[in-house]
Motif scaffolding. Structure first.
Motif, PDB file in Angstrom:
ATOM      1  N   ASN A 179       0.811  -1.219   0.000  1.00 18.59           N
ATOM      2  CA  ASN A 179       0.000   0.000   0.000  1.00 18.59           C
ATOM      3  C   ASN A 179       0.844   1.268   0.000  1.00 18.59           C
ATOM      4  O   ASN A 179       0.385   2.335  -0.425  1.00 18.59           O
ATOM      5  N   THR A 180       2.067   1.190   0.487  1.00 22.09           N
ATOM      6  CA  THR A 180       2.936   2.375   0.501  1.00 22.09           C
ATOM      7  C   THR A 180       3.444   2.737  -0.883  1.00 22.09           C
ATOM      8  O   THR A 180       3.967   3.829  -1.093  1.00 22.09           O
ATOM      9  N   PHE A 181       3.287   1.816  -1.861  1.00 23.09           N
ATOM     10  CA  PHE A 181       3.759   2.065  -3.222  1.00 23.09           C
ATOM     11  C   PHE A 181       2.725   2.797  -4.080  1.00 23.09           C
ATOM     12  O   PHE A 181       3.028   3.195  -5.194  1.00 23.09           O
ATOM     13  N   GLY A 182       1.471   2.919  -3.599  1.00 23.30           N
ATOM     14  CA  GLY A 182       0.460   3.656  -4.348  1.00 23.30           C
ATOM     15  C   GLY A 182      -0.527   2.776  -5.090  1.00 23.30           C
ATOM     16  O   GLY A 182      -0.376   1.557  -5.175  1.00 23.30           O
ATOM     17  N   ALA A 183      -1.574   3.414  -5.648  1.00 17.32           N
ATOM     18  CA  ALA A 183      -2.695   2.695  -6.254  1.00 17.32           C
ATOM     19  C   ALA A 183      -2.297   1.856  -7.457  1.00 17.32           C
ATOM     20  O   ALA A 183      -2.824   0.762  -7.666  1.00 17.32           O
ATOM     21  N   THR A 184      -1.354   2.339  -8.280  1.00 16.24           N
ATOM     22  CA  THR A 184      -0.951   1.598  -9.485  1.00 16.24           C
ATOM     23  C   THR A 184      -0.327   0.259  -9.113  1.00 16.24           C
ATOM     24  O   THR A 184      -0.660  -0.789  -9.692  1.00 16.24           O
ATOM     25  N   VAL A 185       0.576   0.273  -8.143  1.00 16.75           N
ATOM     26  CA  VAL A 185       1.220  -0.963  -7.706  1.00 16.75           C
ATOM     27  C   VAL A 185       0.202  -1.881  -7.024  1.00 16.75           C
ATOM     28  O   VAL A 185       0.220  -3.104  -7.235  1.00 16.75           O
ATOM     29  N   ILE A 186      -0.695  -1.313  -6.234  1.00 19.77           N
ATOM     30  CA  ILE A 186      -1.718  -2.120  -5.564  1.00 19.77           C
ATOM     31  C   ILE A 186      -2.578  -2.837  -6.605  1.00 19.77           C
ATOM     32  O   ILE A 186      -2.853  -4.038  -6.486  1.00 19.77           O
ATOM     33  N   ALA A 187      -3.006  -2.109  -7.634  1.00 19.25           N
ATOM     34  CA  ALA A 187      -3.840  -2.701  -8.687  1.00 19.25           C
ATOM     35  C   ALA A 187      -3.067  -3.785  -9.432  1.00 19.25           C
ATOM     36  O   ALA A 187      -3.620  -4.853  -9.744  1.00 19.25           O
ATOM     37  N   SER A 188      -1.789  -3.543  -9.723  1.00 22.20           N
ATOM     38  CA  SER A 188      -0.959  -4.533 -10.433  1.00 22.20           C
ATOM     39  C   SER A 188      -0.806  -5.796  -9.604  1.00 22.20           C
ATOM     40  O   SER A 188      -0.948  -6.914 -10.114  1.00 22.20           O
ATOM     41  N   TYR A 189      -0.509  -5.614  -8.332  1.00 22.35           N
ATOM     42  CA  TYR A 189      -0.323  -6.756  -7.432  1.00 22.35           C
ATOM     43  C   TYR A 189      -1.638  -7.520  -7.259  1.00 22.35           C
ATOM     44  O   TYR A 189      -1.650  -8.754  -7.180  1.00 22.35           O
ATOM     45  N   THR A 190      -2.736  -6.793  -7.209  1.00 24.04           N
ATOM     46  CA  THR A 190      -4.055  -7.429  -7.079  1.00 24.04           C
ATOM     47  C   THR A 190      -4.344  -8.330  -8.266  1.00 24.04           C
ATOM     48  O   THR A 190      -4.772  -9.484  -8.107  1.00 24.04           O
ATOM     49  N   ALA A 191      -4.120  -7.818  -9.478  1.00 23.09           N
ATOM     50  CA  ALA A 191      -4.350  -8.612 -10.682  1.00 23.09           C
ATOM     51  C   ALA A 191      -3.454  -9.842 -10.697  1.00 23.09           C
ATOM     52  O   ALA A 191      -3.898 -10.959 -11.002  1.00 23.09           O
ATOM     53  N   ALA A 192      -2.171  -9.661 -10.358  1.00 24.03           N
ATOM     54  CA  ALA A 192      -1.234 -10.779 -10.336  1.00 24.03           C
ATOM     55  C   ALA A 192      -1.635 -11.817  -9.290  1.00 24.03           C
ATOM     56  O   ALA A 192      -1.538 -13.032  -9.529  1.00 24.03           O
ATOM     57  N   SER A 193      -2.097 -11.363  -8.145  1.00 32.11           N
ATOM     58  CA  SER A 193      -2.496 -12.277  -7.070  1.00 32.11           C
ATOM     59  C   SER A 193      -3.685 -13.126  -7.486  1.00 32.11           C
ATOM     60  O   SER A 193      -3.765 -14.317  -7.160  1.00 32.11           O
ATOM     61  N   LYS A 194      -4.630 -12.515  -8.208  1.00 26.62           N
ATOM     62  CA  LYS A 194      -5.794 -13.272  -8.674  1.00 26.62           C
ATOM     63  C   LYS A 194      -5.373 -14.363  -9.648  1.00 26.62           C
ATOM     64  O   LYS A 194      -5.887 -15.489  -9.612  1.00 26.62           O
ATOM     65  N   VAL A 195      -4.442 -14.030 -10.536  1.00 23.46           N
ATOM     66  CA  VAL A 195      -3.927 -15.022 -11.489  1.00 23.46           C
ATOM     67  C   VAL A 195      -3.222 -16.148 -10.732  1.00 23.46           C
ATOM     68  O   VAL A 195      -3.415 -17.335 -11.011  1.00 23.46           O
ATOM     69  N   GLN A 196      -2.404 -15.774  -9.772  1.00 21.13           N
ATOM     70  CA  GLN A 196      -1.658 -16.743  -8.974  1.00 21.13           C
ATOM     71  C   GLN A 196      -2.606 -17.674  -8.235  1.00 21.13           C
ATOM     72  O   GLN A 196      -2.411 -18.892  -8.199  1.00 21.13           O
ATOM     73  N   GLN A 197      -3.657 -17.117  -7.638  1.00 22.84           N
ATOM     74  CA  GLN A 197      -4.618 -17.929  -6.906  1.00 22.84           C
ATOM     75  C   GLN A 197      -5.330 -18.921  -7.829  1.00 22.84           C
ATOM     76  O   GLN A 197      -5.627 -20.049  -7.423  1.00 22.84           O
ATOM     77  N   LEU A 198      -5.566 -18.505  -9.056  1.00 19.98           N
ATOM     78  CA  LEU A 198      -6.250 -19.380 -10.005  1.00 19.98           C
ATOM     79  C   LEU A 198      -5.397 -20.594 -10.352  1.00 19.98           C
ATOM     80  O   LEU A 198      -5.885 -21.731 -10.311  1.00 19.98           O
ATOM     81  N   VAL A 199      -4.109 -20.376 -10.670  1.00 20.35           N
ATOM     82  CA  VAL A 199      -3.260 -21.506 -11.072  1.00 20.35           C
ATOM     83  C   VAL A 199      -2.830 -22.354  -9.874  1.00 20.35           C
ATOM     84  O   VAL A 199      -2.323 -23.465 -10.053  1.00 20.35           O
ATOM     85  N   MET A 200      -3.048 -21.858  -8.651  1.00 19.75           N
ATOM     86  CA  MET A 200      -2.760 -22.642  -7.452  1.00 19.75           C
ATOM     87  C   MET A 200      -3.856 -23.666  -7.153  1.00 19.75           C
ATOM     88  O   MET A 200      -3.650 -24.575  -6.343  1.00 19.75           O
ATOM     89  N   GLN A 201      -5.008 -23.548  -7.797  1.00 20.48           N
ATOM     90  CA  GLN A 201      -6.150 -24.379  -7.438  1.00 20.48           C
ATOM     91  C   GLN A 201      -5.916 -25.885  -7.583  1.00 20.48           C
ATOM     92  O   GLN A 201      -6.415 -26.663  -6.753  1.00 20.48           O
TER      93      GLN A 201
END
Length: 455
Positions: A262-284
């Motif tokens: 969160n200290t990196f700002g909204a752009t990084v938060i959004a990028s990390y969020t998208a990446a995390s969703k992808v990661q969670q999907l392939v972890m299934q």
């Protein structure tokens, strides 16, 4: 439709049990993924960042619930494996009672800690309002999560992984429709996404409960079934509390990482969020095989088929390695295309931030796979303390990395938090499993010697 996993080819049993479970887990991921995709594309990057800021808070409570309901189902699987029908009924009845009581307590506490958590996580002012609205609605609907996970856990303990899948697919489709209606048509923003999730989860829970009662005689409880000995409650809690703490500790680690992000700002938060969703999907796939291993180990422990547990673990380790390699390849090669689902016209900066997370995670997917296999096997055998402690090791590693490495290597330090945490958890789990099985072999050998002397 129940599945006795104490006999038959383990690999066939794993595949038969895991495929519907995997499909169900993927559809369950769609709850949050569809919310994220539609919010990101139709509301904006800041709204997507708000959902991302809430991910760890959602996982904190969802993980607690999943740990409790999974723990409560272990005794059910053991009684079923032992062919103790009366014991199954009492285990289910005590499961229901504990779930209801704890749901009320968790909901009240969750609603009270929203503001402190958002503040502690350094949530940016630009996304604070949306984040609070979303997580408040989600927490208010905790009952829908507990009802579904409880009923699904009971059915899986009996070896039925198909029934929860059918209703979860239906609910996932309903979630998509409600997202489009609430967010696109009614312009409800993040609130629409939260309402859609709760309603869809509630539908899957109600349908699963009704169908289970009508189709399974062993689950048709009577008043006397709820007159349960204290030992059932204590056994449930002995297994479930460490499991829920393990999930919660993992969530706390994710909250710590999110605070650093969160200290990196909204752009990084959004990028990390998208990446995390992808990661969670392939972890299934790895997660699904882990749940299968818990049921398999639980039933075979109840039947005292320790040889099958060891044989099954050898097979599952190979399956886990192969699955992890395939998942890693998907992250390396397809990551940016997945990211495009969440953000309309993403910038190169967003691509770069997201792909870094995916690349570093992919390189450590094998130890991640081992976590699911060994942790669930130990929990299925009623060994919950070490899995809980492994969660603490994971927490400490995440916290240490998140608060130190970013100061020296920036965003890459954030990307390394999960991989280092996975290794820290996998090692003690693997060591404990082999110590446990060696102890069982020794006890069995001593028993055989006593029998031979008696003869």
């Amino acid at each position: 439709m129940t599945n006795d996993m104490t006999k038959g080819n383990p690999l066939k049993l794993f595949i038969y049990f895991t495929i519907p479970l995997l499909i169900g887990n993927v559809f369950q991921q769609l709850y949050s993924m569809v919310d994220t995709i539609i919010v990101g594309r139709f509301v904006g990057v800041n709204a997507l960042a708000a959902l991302g800021a809430c991910n760890s808070m959602f996982f904190l409570v969802n993980g607690l619930i999943l740990g409790l309901t999974s723990g409560f189902s272990v005794l059910v699987s053991q009684k079923f494996g032992a062919k103790d029908e009366k014991g199954v009924k009492k285990a289910v009845a005590s499961n229901i009672t504990l779930t209801i009581v704890l749901t009320v307590i968790i909901t009240i506490i969750a609603l009270l800690i929203i503001n402190p958590l958002l503040n502690m996580m350094n949530t940016p002012d630009s996304i604070y309002h949306d984040a609070k609205i979303y997580i408040t609605i989600i927490y208010a609907g905790i009952i829908t999560q507990t009802a579904y996970n409880m009923s699904a856990g009971i059915l899986r303990a009996l070896g039925d992984s198909k029934t929860p899948l059918y209703f979860l697919i239906l609910a996932s489709l309903l979630n998509v429709v409600l997202d489009l209606v609430f967010i696109v048509n009614f312009k409800m923003g993040v609130a629409g996404a939260a309402y859609a999730t709760n309603i869809a989860q509630g539908v899957s829970a109600v349908l699963c409960l009704i169908y289970s009662y009508s189709k399974y005689k062993i689950l048709r409880l009577k008043k006397e079934d709820f007159k349960v000995e204290r030992s059932y409650y204590s056994t449930h809690l002995k297994i479930a509390i460490p499991m829920s703490m393990q999930f919660s500790v993992t969530a706390v680690g994710i909250i710590i990482v999110q605070s650093a992000i969160n200290t990196f700002g909204a752009t990084v938060i959004a990028s990390y969020t998208a990446a995390s969703k992808v990661q969670q999907l392939v972890m299934q796939p790895s997660i699904s095989f882990g749940v299968t291993m818990a049921t398999y180990a639980g039933q075979n422990l109840g039947a005292r088929r320790f040889d099958r547990i060891k044989h099954g673990m050898r097979i599952m380790n190979v399956v886990s390695i192969v699955t992890s390699i395939i998942s890693a390849f998907a992250l390396f090669s397809l990551g940016k295309y997945f990211v495009m689902l969440f953000i309309e016209n993403p910038t190169q900066e967003i691509f770069n931030y997201a792909q870094q997370v995916l690349n570093y995670s992919a390189m450590f997917f094998i130890p991640l796979g081992f976590i699911f296999v060994y942790r669930n096997a130990l929990q299925g055998m009623g060994q919950s303390f070490v899995p809980m402690m492994a969660g603490f090791f994971e927490l400490c590693a995440r916290a240490l990395v998140a608060f130190t490495l970013p100061r020296f290597i920036g965003y890459i330090g954030i990307c390394l938090a999960d991989p280092i945490a996975w290794i820290s958890a996998a090692v003690p789990l693997m060591i404990t499993y082999y110590i446990k099985m060696r102890k069982i072999d020794s006890e069995n050998q001593q028993l055989e010697e006593l029998k031979s002397k008696a003869i």
